[in-house]
Motif scaffolding. Structure first.
Motif, PDB file in Angstrom:
ATOM      1  N   PRO A 133       1.786   5.949  -7.673  1.00 54.15           N
ATOM      2  CA  PRO A 133       0.429   5.635  -8.110  1.00 54.15           C
ATOM      3  C   PRO A 133       0.384   5.138  -9.545  1.00 54.15           C
ATOM      4  O   PRO A 133      -0.495   4.343  -9.921  1.00 54.15           O
ATOM      5  N   ARG A 177       0.830  -1.211   0.000  1.00 56.45           N
ATOM      6  CA  ARG A 177       0.000   0.000   0.000  1.00 56.45           C
ATOM      7  C   ARG A 177       0.861   1.256   0.000  1.00 56.45           C
ATOM      8  O   ARG A 177       0.544   2.237  -0.683  1.00 56.45           O
ATOM      9  N   ARG A 178       1.924   1.220   0.787  1.00 55.28           N
ATOM     10  CA  ARG A 178       2.830   2.385   0.791  1.00 55.28           C
ATOM     11  C   ARG A 178       3.468   2.575  -0.577  1.00 55.28           C
ATOM     12  O   ARG A 178       3.618   3.711  -1.058  1.00 55.28           O
ATOM     13  N   THR A 236       2.191   1.701  -3.432  1.00 51.10           N
ATOM     14  CA  THR A 236       1.160   2.187  -4.348  1.00 51.10           C
ATOM     15  C   THR A 236       0.927   3.682  -4.161  1.00 51.10           C
ATOM     16  O   THR A 236       0.783   4.431  -5.128  1.00 51.10           O
ATOM     17  N   ARG A 237       0.916   4.130  -2.907  1.00 49.38           N
ATOM     18  CA  ARG A 237       0.706   5.552  -2.653  1.00 49.38           C
ATOM     19  C   ARG A 237       1.867   6.397  -3.127  1.00 49.38           C
ATOM     20  O   ARG A 237       1.679   7.523  -3.614  1.00 49.38           O
ATOM     21  N   SER A 238       3.069   5.873  -3.000  1.00 46.76           N
ATOM     22  CA  SER A 238       4.235   6.642  -3.415  1.00 46.76           C
ATOM     23  C   SER A 238       4.471   6.594  -4.921  1.00 46.76           C
ATOM     24  O   SER A 238       5.077   7.501  -5.501  1.00 46.76           O
TER      25      SER A 238
END
Length: 223
Positions: free
Chosen positions: A220, A213-214, A216-218
């Motif tokens: 996108p 998830r981290r 993916t957020r960093s």
């Protein structure tokens, strides 16, 4: 006549006698009348110290739970949970007939809440989600209580013929009682280590999902 230096009754003496009676005869056999007989006094004398039998039982529960140490979570969740489970079992294993009261008793006792708070907080601080921490605390409680409510090995008799003729796979069962403490301890260690090893796999999966998830957020565009 001078008064005795030590009172005939005290809360500690009453608690100790009650636990002795429970250990010997079972939880359901405890009554204020039998407790008074155990102490050699009239039942009415007990009510000066405890208003009800449940008050006696709650005080015993408080004393047993006060022995439980859940302070090792600063060494990591595995060490904390292992230490807590050992301490919990050590506090209960000498009084198996009382464990049923602890299992069914209310969750509002100060010592119960102290332990639950320390375990839950230690797990969450180590990275477990709160919901997972709740179920882990409950599962550890089930494991410990199941390991202290009775002895597997002492459930067998020492007569070889009871098992040899009809239960060939239990032909050595008559030897178990002689090694009951050793077997019960090793069985608990096996169950606890398997439980914690299984939790490690679950924790690694949770940490892996967090990392994804981290990522993916960093980044996108990479999702």
């Amino acid at each position: 006549m001078a008064r005795p230096k030590v009172p005939l009754l005290s809360r500690e003496r009453i608690r100790d006698a009650a636990l002795t009676l429970i250990d010997r005869d079972g939880l359901t056999e405890l009554s204020m009348r039998k407790l008074a007989a155990e102490l050699g006094v009239q039942a009415g004398s007990l009510y000066t110290h405890y208003p009800t039998k449940d008050a006696v039982l709650d005080d015993i529960a408080h004393g047993l739970m006060a022995r439980v140490d859940a302070s090792a979570f600063d060494q990591g969740w595995r060490a904390g949970l292992t230490s807590f489970a050992h301490s919990y079992r050590d506090a209960l294993v000498r009084n198996p007939n009382f464990v049923a009261y602890l299992a069914a008793g209310p969750g509002t006792r100060e010592e119960n809440l102290r332990v639950a708070n320390a375990v839950h907080g230690g797990l969450v601080s180590a990275g477990w989600p709160p919901r997972e921490a709740t179920t882990i605390g409950a599962a550890t409680r089930y494991l410990v209580m199941g390991a202290t409510m009775g002895s597997f090995s002492r459930g067998f008799v020492d007569d070889v013929q009871v098992y040899r003729d009809r239960y060939p796979h239990l032909e050595q069962a008559h030897l178990l009682r002689a090694k009951a403490d050793e077997i019960d301890s090793q069985s608990f260690e096996l169950a606890l280590s398997a439980f914690i090893d299984g939790l490690q796999l679950r924790f690694d999966a949770i940490e892996g999902e967090r990392a994804r998830r981290r990522q993916t957020r960093s980044n996108p565009r990479s999702s």
